[in-house]
Design an enzyme around this catalytic site. Structure first.
Site, short mmCIF file in Angstrom:
data_model
loop_
_atom_site.label_atom_id
_atom_site.label_comp_id
_atom_site.label_asym_id
_atom_site.label_seq_id
_atom_site.Cartn_x
_atom_site.Cartn_y
_atom_site.Cartn_z
CG ASP A 196 -2.11 0.95 1.00
OD1 ASP A 196 -2.09 1.71 0.02
OD2 ASP A 196 -3.02 0.93 1.84
CG HIS A 225 -5.34 5.00 7.89
ND1 HIS A 225 -5.44 3.77 8.47
CD2 HIS A 225 -4.13 5.03 7.32
CE1 HIS A 225 -4.34 3.08 8.25
NE2 HIS A 225 -3.52 3.82 7.55
CG ASN A 261 3.21 1.78 4.05
OD1 ASN A 261 3.66 1.82 5.19
ND2 ASN A 261 2.24 0.96 3.70
N GLY A 266 -4.74 5.83 16.22
CA GLY A 266 -4.80 4.66 17.11
C GLY A 266 -5.88 3.71 16.64
CG HIS A 304 2.74 3.50 11.11
ND1 HIS A 304 3.16 2.48 11.93
CD2 HIS A 304 1.85 2.96 10.25
CE1 HIS A 304 2.53 1.36 11.57
NE2 HIS A 304 1.73 1.62 10.56
CB ALA A 311 -2.05 1.17 17.72
#
Lengths: 135, 484
Positions: free
Chosen positions: B98, B238, B333, B382, B407, B409
């Site tokens: 990803d 996200h 990433n 989180g 980055h 949890a």
């Protein structure tokens, strides 16, 4: 004989695939992969799809990623699979159908089949492949 | 799975451990972690992966990992590795499938009180307006091949030109939402095919859009600079480069397995396959990866626009009045060509961050002007139920970690284990009891993503804060979210 076994890992998922021959191993690999994505039991063999994969030394992984490509771009779920392997080429003949949210359930998105820890070994006269997928 | 061989980690201080050089390791390994989080790693093989990365040609200083380290095929997740641009390598496995999976945080002028009973309505509408889950996409969006090429070349800038958001937005995105060196011509037909219907979609798994509330401010000055105040309503996105990125990664891993042989690079694991950064293969991947990263920037930019539209629908007010603007957008990433001081000398490095965030110090030209005195905002999501954090970059990160930090949890439990534990339970109801309203495209996702499946992100950020590689600014607690 058992076709495959799903392995469970913290970050990702994987499976062990078994087969008497290389062709059977590839076929069962497709079944294992799609069992992570959807319920393959309810797929009817209505549409035919053919696929050809050339390998880079890891034909098995390449072949599975190509079926994933087919799924991601067309929504095709293979119900039955037959495979022919010659040198570094694999040909797949699939009978299945396109994903229909009214009839099929989605389990998860599989991003890719990885090369991590991949190997094919011979065990008690049969082949076994270990594969980790990125979900 | 194989039994894990014994690994030896030596404590440097409360928040850092070293894996001393041995065997084929070219540099040592440094893991930012404390004793408690180290305990959670258990049988996890990620430390072995830190060692494997340390074996790759041209690696500089150390193979590093952040406190959210976990096992991640090839390179560990939470890994940071920098390679010399002349003598080192670039590896698709060091970025992951990803490409430019990342996080964006938006602020509003709304206080938690003003949003009151509207959270459910916002979440329900977000769920309609933003395609989430496998196979869904906006029916009003049709992209031709030429459009996609422009997306890959221009990233978030393309989205803004199409009317998704404002010029102001791109100033608050890493690399202004447009990675340099991107070459759409090095992206395969297959990647285009996978990407054409997936732009402007959230995806599934751990991807989400979350409406939150600033619960705590740790650094008033920094929070003020970032436009954050207590009880403020925020939105976090996200998501990443979707199928296009996965395909780019797979395409280039296929090539790099051959390239590794061609350049005589010994691989402890095939997933680490790589090519010299300065080789045709290395440069091709770098430019394709940058193009995929741009797709991800455009993706988050489009969703930002739909978030604004959703708030407008709910509050019957213009976006300007609601003040929904970008705090920042970071990649989790990525591989980047950056200049860092190594042993007193400025060096050109290819920095791989796989599940790690850039954490540039105050004064750095890459930090938006308004934040330059404070440092780059670092956004750490989180789990669905607990909290997310805003931190800022530090000088120490520049000195020690090539300007990088954690980055997120990190998973504690496998997906299967989480599903088994949530069988017969309603994760949605449990979250509602905690005043978090969640809507997911699939029930499975909720089970897999239940809060207890993750490490407590508070403990993760505590390590990077104490180690000084980023500094705590604010804590955000969730009010509701949509999941794929």
């Amino acid at each position: 004989m058992e076709r495959y076994k799903i392995l469970d890992h913290e970050a990702d998922t994987g499976f062990e695939v078994y087969g008497g021959t290389m062709e059977e191993l590839f076929r069962n690999g497709v079944y294992a992969l799609f069992s992570l994505i959807t319920e393959t039991e309810t797929v009817h063999p209505l549409i035919e799809k053919r696929m050809k994969t050339s390998g880079n030394g890891e034909l098995f992984i390449n072949f599975l990623n190509d079926t994933l490509y087919l799924w991601d771009t067309t929504g095709f779920i293979p119900g039955t699979v037959s495979v022919r392997i010659r040198d570094q080429n694999a040909e797949g003949l699939f009978m299945g159908e396109f994903f229909d949210p009214a009839r099929h359930t989605l389990r998860q998105e599989v991003k890719a089949v990885t090369y991590h820890k991949f190997r094919i070994v011979e065990e008690k006269g049969a082949l076994k492949a270990t594969v980790i997928v990125d979900v | 799975m194989e039994e894990t061989k014994k690994i030896s980690l030596k404590k440097i201080d409360e928040n850092r451990y070293v894996v001393e050089r041995h065997g084929a390791m070219r540099v040592e390994g440094i893991v930012y972690i404390n004793e408690e989080l180290l305990g959670d790693l258990g049988k996890d093989e990620s430390i072995r992966q830190v060692e494997n990365v340390a074996c790759l040609p041209g690696i500089v200083s150390a193979s590093m990992a952040m406190p959210d380290i976990h096992w991640g095929y090839g390179f560990p997740i939470g890994g940071v590795a920098a390679f010399d641009a002349e003598e080192g390598v670039i590896s698709p496995g060091g970025v992951g499938y990803d490409i430019n999976c990342g996080v964006r945080l938006m602020r509003s002028v709304l206080g938690a009180r003003e949003i009151g009973g509207k959270v459910n309505d916002i979440i329900d509408r977000l769920f309609i307006n933003i395609p989430s889950g496998v196979g869904s996409h906006r029916k009003d969006l049709k992209l031709g091949r030429k459009d996609l090429e422009r997306v890959l070349a221009k990233g978030a800038q393309w989205a803004v030109e199409q009317g998704y958001g404002t010029e102001d937005d791109v100033r608050f995105i890493e690399d202004n939402g447009q990675m340099p060196f991107a070459d759409p011509g090095n992206v395969s037909e297959r990647a285009y095919e996978r990407g054409k219907d997936q732009l402007g979609t959230l995806g599934s798994g751990n991807h989400f859009i979350e409406v939150g509330r600033v619960a705590e401010i740790y650094d008033e000055k920094a929070a003020e600079a970032f436009g954050l105040f207590k009880d403020q309503v925020t939105v976090m996105i996200h998501s990443g480069s979707r199928g296009l990125g996965y395909q780019v990664c797979d395409d280039y891993i296929r090539q790099m397995i051959k390239a590794s042989e061609k350049y005589g690079i010994h691989l402890p694991d095939r997933q680490l396959c790589c090519a010299p950064f300065d080789s045709p293969e290395g440069q091709r991947y770098f430019s394709a990866m940058a193009a995929a990263a741009n797709y991800a920037f455009a993706n988050r930019q489009m969703m930002t626009h739909w978030v604004r539209e959703t708030f407008e629908q709910v509050f019957h007010a213009g976006a300007g009045k609601l003040g929904i603007s970008l705090v920042y957008d970071v990649c989790h990433n990525i591989a980047k060509l950056e200049k860092h001081i190594v042993k007193g000398k400025e060096s050109r490095l290819c920095v791989h961050r796989k599940g790690a965030t850039r954490s540039f110090a105050p004064g750095d030209a890459a930090v938006p002007e308004g934040y330059r005195k404070i440092g780059q905002p670092v956004l750490i999501p989180g789990d669905m139920g607990r909290a997310s954090y805003v931190l800022c970059g530090t000088e120490r990160a520049m000195d020690e970690t090539f300007g990088s930090t954690c980055h997120g949890a990190g998973r504690l439990m496998s997906r299967g284990e989480a599903l088994r534990r949530t069988k017969g339970r309603s994760v949605q109801k449990e979250l509602e009891e905690r005043d978090v309203y969640v809507k997911a495209a699939s029930r499975g996702t909720l089970g897999e993503e239940m809060p207890e499946a993750y490490k407590d992100v508070s403990k993760v950020v505590e390590v990077v804060h104490k180690a000084g590689i980023s500094r705590l600014v604010a804590k955000i607690v969730p009010l509701g979210s949509i999941k794929g």
